[in-house]
Design a protein around this motif. Structure first.
Motif, PDB file in Angstrom:
ATOM      1  N   ASP A 171       0.848  -1.185   0.000  1.00 33.31           N
ATOM      2  CA  ASP A 171       0.000   0.000   0.000  1.00 33.31           C
ATOM      3  C   ASP A 171       0.887   1.239   0.000  1.00 33.31           C
ATOM      4  N   VAL A 172       0.557   2.209  -0.843  1.00 31.30           N
ATOM      5  CA  VAL A 172       1.251   3.495  -0.860  1.00 31.30           C
ATOM      6  C   VAL A 172       0.195   4.587  -0.739  1.00 31.30           C
ATOM      7  N   CYS A 173       0.316   5.398   0.305  1.00 36.47           N
ATOM      8  CA  CYS A 173      -0.668   6.460   0.486  1.00 36.47           C
ATOM      9  C   CYS A 173       0.035   7.805   0.607  1.00 36.47           C
ATOM     10  N   LEU A 174      -0.652   8.845   0.167  1.00 38.92           N
ATOM     11  CA  LEU A 174      -0.124  10.204   0.200  1.00 38.92           C
ATOM     12  C   LEU A 174      -1.051  11.092   1.003  1.00 38.92           C
ATOM     13  N   TYR A 175      -0.455  11.899   1.880  1.00 36.70           N
ATOM     14  CA  TYR A 175      -1.197  12.958   2.555  1.00 36.70           C
ATOM     15  C   TYR A 175      -0.553  14.289   2.215  1.00 36.70           C
ATOM     16  N   ASP A 176      -1.376  15.259   1.821  1.00 40.38           N
ATOM     17  CA  ASP A 176      -0.910  16.612   1.582  1.00 40.38           C
ATOM     18  C   ASP A 176      -1.931  17.555   2.199  1.00 40.38           C
ATOM     19  N   ILE A 177      -1.446  18.642   2.766  1.00 39.36           N
ATOM     20  CA  ILE A 177      -2.341  19.599   3.405  1.00 39.36           C
ATOM     21  C   ILE A 177      -3.331  20.197   2.414  1.00 39.36           C
ATOM     22  N   SER A 178      -2.956  20.176   1.127  1.00 33.35           N
ATOM     23  CA  SER A 178      -3.837  20.654   0.059  1.00 33.35           C
ATOM     24  C   SER A 178      -4.482  19.454  -0.637  1.00 33.35           C
ATOM     25  N   ALA A 179      -5.787  19.361  -0.545  1.00 31.84           N
ATOM     26  CA  ALA A 179      -6.494  18.267  -1.220  1.00 31.84           C
ATOM     27  C   ALA A 179      -6.295  18.338  -2.725  1.00 31.84           C
ATOM     28  N   GLN A 180      -6.211  19.554  -3.264  1.00 34.50           N
ATOM     29  CA  GLN A 180      -6.013  19.726  -4.707  1.00 34.50           C
ATOM     30  C   GLN A 180      -4.654  19.199  -5.132  1.00 34.50           C
ATOM     31  N   HIS A 181      -3.596  19.542  -4.372  1.00 39.13           N
ATOM     32  CA  HIS A 181      -2.261  19.051  -4.694  1.00 39.13           C
ATOM     33  C   HIS A 181      -2.193  17.534  -4.549  1.00 39.13           C
ATOM     34  N   CYS A 182      -2.879  17.001  -3.547  1.00 40.79           N
ATOM     35  CA  CYS A 182      -2.912  15.557  -3.344  1.00 40.79           C
ATOM     36  C   CYS A 182      -3.541  14.859  -4.545  1.00 40.79           C
ATOM     37  N   GLU A 183      -4.662  15.385  -5.003  1.00 42.07           N
ATOM     38  CA  GLU A 183      -5.361  14.781  -6.139  1.00 42.07           C
ATOM     39  C   GLU A 183      -4.495  14.813  -7.391  1.00 42.07           C
ATOM     40  N   LYS A 184      -3.826  15.940  -7.631  1.00 38.06           N
ATOM     41  CA  LYS A 184      -2.972  16.056  -8.816  1.00 38.06           C
ATOM     42  C   LYS A 184      -1.778  15.115  -8.733  1.00 38.06           C
ATOM     43  N   PHE A 185      -1.201  14.999  -7.540  1.00 35.88           N
ATOM     44  CA  PHE A 185      -0.058  14.104  -7.357  1.00 35.88           C
ATOM     45  C   PHE A 185      -0.457  12.667  -7.653  1.00 35.88           C
ATOM     46  N   VAL A 186      -1.544  12.221  -7.038  1.00 39.97           N
ATOM     47  CA  VAL A 186      -2.001  10.844  -7.224  1.00 39.97           C
ATOM     48  C   VAL A 186      -2.299  10.568  -8.687  1.00 39.97           C
ATOM     49  N   ARG A 187      -2.972  11.499  -9.353  1.00 39.77           N
ATOM     50  CA  ARG A 187      -3.326  11.306 -10.760  1.00 39.77           C
ATOM     51  C   ARG A 187      -2.077  11.212 -11.631  1.00 39.77           C
ATOM     52  N   ASN A 188      -1.123  12.104 -11.412  1.00 41.94           N
ATOM     53  CA  ASN A 188       0.074  12.125 -12.254  1.00 41.94           C
ATOM     54  C   ASN A 188       0.968  10.919 -11.997  1.00 41.94           C
ATOM     55  N   VAL A 189       1.134  10.535 -10.739  1.00 44.96           N
ATOM     56  CA  VAL A 189       1.991   9.382 -10.424  1.00 44.96           C
ATOM     57  C   VAL A 189       1.363   8.095 -10.951  1.00 44.96           C
ATOM     58  N   ASN A 190       0.071   7.951 -10.771  1.00 40.69           N
ATOM     59  CA  ASN A 190      -0.591   6.732 -11.248  1.00 40.69           C
ATOM     60  C   ASN A 190      -0.579   6.643 -12.768  1.00 40.69           C
ATOM     61  N   ALA A 191      -0.582   7.785 -13.438  1.00 40.45           N
ATOM     62  CA  ALA A 191      -0.517   7.780 -14.902  1.00 40.45           C
ATOM     63  C   ALA A 191       0.832   7.275 -15.397  1.00 40.45           C
ATOM     64  N   ARG A 192       1.856   7.369 -14.540  1.00 42.48           N
ATOM     65  CA  ARG A 192       3.200   6.920 -14.917  1.00 42.48           C
ATOM     66  C   ARG A 192       3.492   5.499 -14.444  1.00 42.48           C
ATOM     67  N   SER A 193       2.518   4.858 -13.821  1.00 43.66           N
ATOM     68  CA  SER A 193       2.630   3.445 -13.425  1.00 43.66           C
ATOM     69  C   SER A 193       3.860   3.173 -12.578  1.00 43.66           C
ATOM     70  N   ILE A 194       4.126   4.050 -11.613  1.00 41.35           N
ATOM     71  CA  ILE A 194       5.243   3.812 -10.699  1.00 41.35           C
ATOM     72  C   ILE A 194       4.792   2.836  -9.620  1.00 41.35           C
ATOM     73  N   TYR A 195       3.927   3.276  -8.737  1.00 45.30           N
ATOM     74  CA  TYR A 195       3.202   2.437  -7.784  1.00 45.30           C
ATOM     75  C   TYR A 195       1.760   2.920  -7.785  1.00 45.30           C
ATOM     76  N   PRO A 196       0.805   2.042  -7.486  1.00 47.41           N
ATOM     77  CA  PRO A 196      -0.556   2.534  -7.257  1.00 47.41           C
ATOM     78  C   PRO A 196      -0.570   3.363  -5.967  1.00 47.41           C
ATOM     79  N   VAL A 197      -0.887   4.636  -6.079  1.00 50.48           N
ATOM     80  CA  VAL A 197      -0.882   5.543  -4.936  1.00 50.48           C
ATOM     81  C   VAL A 197      -2.306   6.017  -4.684  1.00 50.48           C
TER      82      VAL A 197
END
Length: 343
Positions: A171-197
């Motif tokens: 499991d890989v989870c991300l917390y960011d104080i900004s929900a918007q930044h968190c959503e963008k990070f998860v979307r961009n990282v998952n699009a690159r197939s690094i780990y499911p975040v």
């Protein structure tokens, strides 16, 4: 590299990006080698110099001068990283950090190359984090959960280096104080197939087997009442999230003790509060060499201040590769004349 007719070249970000993406394991090995060179006294790594601004106190530009004498590989060189950190850039969808590295000939002092360095800085930071995890964490490179706090370039680069180094997480989870930044990070990282975040809560991230702190916080915000458990490894990349009470209760491995104990880092705050450095277990190089040990009954924190020797080592690797690939952009006439006398 003594050159009787100094030349100057530029190495751009596109080439560096491609090379770094295919060289993650090499970069981890370079970072380890530079740590060991530094430990053995074969580097010059003075304090970083901070340029700050009265009208934008959150911003700074940092100069990291350094030199490496790698006699076993017949290589000595010096240089400087000049890196700007402007947190407000992210509001305009710009990267927070921008940087250049200038490499200098060790014998003559002449600069011979300028490299785009924000990627180098991110890569060496990620490599040091993954190297520390491999040394201080589970030896099979497996963990149930990786928790990341702070969704930026450094965090995504660390994920990429974990992946390239063969780490497996359930499991890989991300917390960011900004929900918007968190959503963008998860979307961009998952699009690159690094780990499911996935997005996670602060508590989920802090309770992970390996915790990556990669924020822009200037002072501790994690409650002093929060207790990490003995099996946890905290990669304290952003350096200032943890209160002194947490530092005191854990093993503390640093990259360089004197460098890290300044500028109000979490270890520095602990030293100021308690009046000693007894909570420091040693440096990562000492641990690698078996000269430092950790108490397995305590959580472990790795706090890297960020040594310029790492940037320099990676930059020289890129320069040497660019020579072979013909990827350097020579600047004819950069030095109008280099001869003291014309006859």
């Amino acid at each position: 590299m003594h050159n009787h007719d100094p030349q100057f070249s530029v190495i751009g970000g596109d080439y560096i990006q491609t090379l770094l993406s295919n060289s993650t394991v090499d970069i981890i090995n370079i970072v380890e080698h530079c740590y060991l060179l530094h430990h053995s006294g074969n580097t010059v790594n003075p304090d970083s110099y901070f340029l700050k601004f009265d009208d934008k106190p959150e911003a700074r530009i940092i100069a990291l001068p350094t030199a490496i004498r790698d006699e076993n590989n017949g290589s000595s060189f010096s240089g400087i990283k000049w890196i700007a950190s402007y947190p407000r850039n992210i509001d305009a969808n710009l990267q927070r950090a921008s940087a250049v590295i200038v490499l200098n000939d060790y014998q003559t002092g002449y600069p011979f190359a300028c490299l785009e360095a924000s990627q180098i800085s991110a890569a060496r930071t990620a490599a040091s984090a993954v190297l520390a995890a491999s040394q201080l964490g589970p030896q099979n490179r497996r963990a149930a959960r990786l928790g990341i706090i702070g969704g930026g370039l450094i965090a995504s680069t660390i994920l990429k280096f974990f992946k390239a180094h063969g780490w497996q997480f359930e499991d890989v989870c991300l917390y960011d104080i900004s929900a918007q930044h968190c959503e963008k990070f998860v979307r961009n990282v998952n699009a690159r197939s690094i780990y499911p975040v996935r997005p996670g809560s602060q508590d989920e991230a802090l309770s992970a087997d390996i915790v990556v702190l990669a924020t822009t916080a200037g002072s501790p915000w994690i409650p002093a009442t929060h207790n990490f458990v003995q099996s946890q490894l905290v990669l304290n990349i952003s350096l200032r999230d943890l209160p002194p009470e947490t530092i005191l209760a854990c093993n503390n491995i640093l990259d360089d003790v004197d460098h890290c104990m300044k500028a109000n880092t979490s270890p520095h705050l602990a030293e100021q509060q308690y009046g000693h450095r007894d909570f420091i277990s040693g440096t990562l190089a000492e641990f690698i060499l078996g000269q430092a040990r950790i108490d397995t009954g305590k959580p472990t924190i790795f706090s890297p201040f960020g040594l310029g020797v790492l940037d320099l080592g990676v930059a020289m690797f890129i320069y040497q590769k660019s020579q072979l690939a013909g990827a350097r952009h020579a600047i004819p006439g950069f030095f109008s004349t280099t001869r003291r006398w014309t006859d």
